[in-house]
Scaffold this motif. Sequence first.
Motif, PDB file in Angstrom:
ATOM      1  N   ASP A 138       0.837  -1.199   0.000  1.00 26.29           N
ATOM      2  CA  ASP A 138       0.000   0.000   0.000  1.00 26.29           C
ATOM      3  C   ASP A 138       0.874   1.252   0.000  1.00 26.29           C
ATOM      4  N   PRO A 139       0.400   2.337  -0.610  1.00 24.70           N
ATOM      5  CA  PRO A 139       1.162   3.596  -0.594  1.00 24.70           C
ATOM      6  C   PRO A 139       0.953   4.335   0.718  1.00 24.70           C
ATOM      7  N   LEU A 140       1.815   5.302   0.970  1.00 20.36           N
ATOM      8  CA  LEU A 140       1.571   6.219   2.067  1.00 20.36           C
ATOM      9  C   LEU A 140       0.275   6.984   1.803  1.00 20.36           C
ATOM     10  N   PRO A 141      -0.514   7.240   2.813  1.00 15.17           N
ATOM     11  CA  PRO A 141      -1.771   7.981   2.563  1.00 15.17           C
ATOM     12  C   PRO A 141      -1.486   9.382   2.062  1.00 15.17           C
ATOM     13  N   ALA A 142      -2.310   9.817   1.110  1.00  8.73           N
ATOM     14  CA  ALA A 142      -2.148  11.162   0.557  1.00  8.73           C
ATOM     15  C   ALA A 142      -2.460  12.213   1.608  1.00  8.73           C
ATOM     16  N   SER A 155       3.007   8.328  -7.096  1.00  6.22           N
ATOM     17  CA  SER A 155       3.248   8.592  -5.688  1.00  6.22           C
ATOM     18  C   SER A 155       2.155   9.455  -5.085  1.00  6.22           C
ATOM     19  N   SER A 156       1.907   9.215  -3.816  1.00  5.56           N
ATOM     20  CA  SER A 156       0.972  10.035  -3.056  1.00  5.56           C
ATOM     21  C   SER A 156       1.701  11.123  -2.263  1.00  5.56           C
ATOM     22  N   ARG A 157       3.039  11.143  -2.364  1.00  4.33           N
ATOM     23  CA  ARG A 157       3.844  12.105  -1.621  1.00  4.33           C
ATOM     24  C   ARG A 157       4.857  12.798  -2.529  1.00  4.33           C
ATOM     25  N   PRO A 158       5.473  13.896  -2.045  1.00  6.73           N
ATOM     26  CA  PRO A 158       6.449  14.623  -2.865  1.00  6.73           C
ATOM     27  C   PRO A 158       7.690  13.789  -3.186  1.00  6.73           C
ATOM     28  N   VAL A 159       8.515  14.322  -4.079  1.00  2.00           N
ATOM     29  CA  VAL A 159       9.679  13.594  -4.599  1.00  2.00           C
ATOM     30  C   VAL A 159      10.607  13.122  -3.496  1.00  2.00           C
ATOM     31  N   GLU A 160      10.839  13.968  -2.496  1.00  2.00           N
ATOM     32  CA  GLU A 160      11.809  13.607  -1.457  1.00  2.00           C
ATOM     33  C   GLU A 160      11.354  12.425  -0.600  1.00  2.00           C
ATOM     34  N   GLU A 161      10.092  12.017  -0.700  1.00  2.13           N
ATOM     35  CA  GLU A 161       9.595  10.866   0.056  1.00  2.13           C
ATOM     36  C   GLU A 161       9.438   9.623  -0.820  1.00  2.13           C
ATOM     37  N   MET A 162       9.898   9.670  -2.052  1.00  4.60           N
ATOM     38  CA  MET A 162       9.720   8.548  -2.983  1.00  4.60           C
ATOM     39  C   MET A 162      10.928   7.616  -2.989  1.00  4.60           C
ATOM     40  N   TRP A 163      10.648   6.357  -3.322  1.00  6.32           N
ATOM     41  CA  TRP A 163      11.662   5.383  -3.694  1.00  6.32           C
ATOM     42  C   TRP A 163      11.729   5.355  -5.219  1.00  6.32           C
ATOM     43  N   PHE A 164      12.953   5.304  -5.765  1.00  5.69           N
ATOM     44  CA  PHE A 164      13.120   5.286  -7.210  1.00  5.69           C
ATOM     45  C   PHE A 164      13.792   3.982  -7.643  1.00  5.69           C
ATOM     46  N   PRO A 214       5.706   3.702  -1.243  1.00  6.90           N
ATOM     47  CA  PRO A 214       5.099   2.642  -0.432  1.00  6.90           C
ATOM     48  C   PRO A 214       5.249   2.917   1.061  1.00  6.90           C
ATOM     49  N   GLN A 215       4.311   2.399   1.841  1.00  9.14           N
ATOM     50  CA  GLN A 215       4.432   2.510   3.292  1.00  9.14           C
ATOM     51  C   GLN A 215       5.642   1.732   3.798  1.00  9.14           C
ATOM     52  N   ASP A 216       5.898   0.577   3.202  1.00  8.35           N
ATOM     53  CA  ASP A 216       7.023  -0.267   3.586  1.00  8.35           C
ATOM     54  C   ASP A 216       8.016  -0.339   2.425  1.00  8.35           C
ATOM     55  N   GLY A 217       8.819   0.704   2.285  1.00  8.82           N
ATOM     56  CA  GLY A 217       9.765   0.747   1.184  1.00  8.82           C
ATOM     57  C   GLY A 217      10.820  -0.340   1.260  1.00  8.82           C
ATOM     58  N   GLN A 218      11.343  -0.573   2.463  1.00 10.77           N
ATOM     59  CA  GLN A 218      12.352  -1.618   2.632  1.00 10.77           C
ATOM     60  C   GLN A 218      11.775  -2.986   2.281  1.00 10.77           C
ATOM     61  N   GLY A 219      10.527  -3.212   2.676  1.00  7.62           N
ATOM     62  CA  GLY A 219       9.876  -4.481   2.355  1.00  7.62           C
ATOM     63  C   GLY A 219       9.683  -4.661   0.862  1.00  7.62           C
ATOM     64  N   LEU A 220       9.359  -3.558   0.158  1.00 10.28           N
ATOM     65  CA  LEU A 220       9.189  -3.626  -1.295  1.00 10.28           C
ATOM     66  C   LEU A 220      10.511  -3.971  -1.977  1.00 10.28           C
ATOM     67  N   VAL A 221      11.595  -3.334  -1.550  1.00 10.31           N
ATOM     68  CA  VAL A 221      12.911  -3.626  -2.132  1.00 10.31           C
ATOM     69  C   VAL A 221      13.304  -5.069  -1.860  1.00 10.31           C
ATOM     70  N   LYS A 222      13.072  -5.554  -0.629  1.00 10.30           N
ATOM     71  CA  LYS A 222      13.414  -6.934  -0.286  1.00 10.30           C
ATOM     72  C   LYS A 222      12.608  -7.921  -1.133  1.00 10.30           C
ATOM     73  N   ALA A 223      11.316  -7.620  -1.319  1.00 10.34           N
ATOM     74  CA  ALA A 223      10.474  -8.512  -2.119  1.00 10.34           C
ATOM     75  C   ALA A 223      10.976  -8.582  -3.556  1.00 10.34           C
ATOM     76  N   LEU A 224      11.387  -7.441  -4.107  1.00 10.18           N
ATOM     77  CA  LEU A 224      11.920  -7.436  -5.474  1.00 10.18           C
ATOM     78  C   LEU A 224      13.220  -8.229  -5.560  1.00 10.18           C
TER      79      LEU A 224
END
Length: 273
Positions: A5-9, A132-141, A153-163
Motif C-alpha cells: 500500500d502507498p503512504l496515505p495522501a 506517488s501520493s507524496r512529494p519527490v523527497e519521500e519517494m523510492w526510485f 510505499p508505506q514499507d519501502g524496505q519491504g518492497l525492495v526486499k520482495a523485489l
Amino acid sequence: MLRFDPLPAKNRGLLWGGVVLGAGVLIALGWYTVHRPFSFTAYLLGLGWFLLAVLWVVYTYRVWALERLRYEVDRNGLYVRWGWATFTLPMPMMEEVHPPGLSLSLPQRWWQWPASYVGRWDVGEKKLFLFSSRPVEEMWFFCGPQVCVGVSPQDGQGLVKALNDRRRLGLTREHTLGWQYPSLLQHAFWQDTVALIALASGLLLLIALWGEVASRSMYPILRRTATVATLLLLGDWLLGWSLYRRERVLALTLWWTGSALLLVFLIHLWTGP
C-alpha cells in the motif's frame, strides 16, 4: 504476487470534500438551468454545466485512482495499479534503487492535480514515471539506463526486499515497459482517427446548432427541430457503434452523414431569413 500500500495522501479528506462539493455545485447549477426559460443565457449556463461536469469527472477519477493506488511485485517486475490501468516495470530494467531523500526539481502541472505526483516527465535522457501520493523527497526510485519509476510505499524496505528475493528466483515471463488497459480501452476504435474526428465534429456542430437556436429562442419551431436533430444524431452514433466491428466503412459513413446534415441545417440558419 505481493501487494504494498502507498503512504496515505496528504489532505485526503479535503480531496474527497472537493468531490462532494463539486457534485453539489453541479446539481444546483443543473436544477437552476433546467428551470430557466429557454434562451441564449440558458444555453450558456448549460454549456458551462457540461464543461464543469467534464472537469468534475476527471478530478473524481484522479482522486479515486489515488485512493486505489497499489504496488505489486512478482518475479517478472513491479506493477503499479492506477485507476483502471496497470503500469509495468520489468525486472530486467531495474538496476538501481534510490531511497527517499533524492533531490529532484520537477515542474508542477496544474492539469495533474489532485494527483500532482503521478505522471511522466523527461529528465535528461531518462523517462521518469511517478506514481506517488507524496512529494519527490519521500519517494523510492527504481531505475535503469533509460527509465526511472518513483513510488511511495508505506514499507519501502519491504518492497525492495520482495523485489530482490524474486529477482533471485528468475523470470517466468518477459514483460515490456508500459501500460496495460482494460479491454474496452484497447478497442481499435480508440486508435481510429477518422472515426474520432467524425464523432467530435458531430458533437461540435451539435453544440453550435443549439447555440444558434438559443439565440433565436423566439421561434419555438427551431427548438423542436434541434431536438429532433439531436435525437437523430444520437441514434446515428449508436447504430454506427453497433456496426463498427463488422462494417467500419458503413459506421464511418453514418457518422459523417450525421455531421454533414447538422452542417447543412446550420448553414440554412445562417443564410436563411
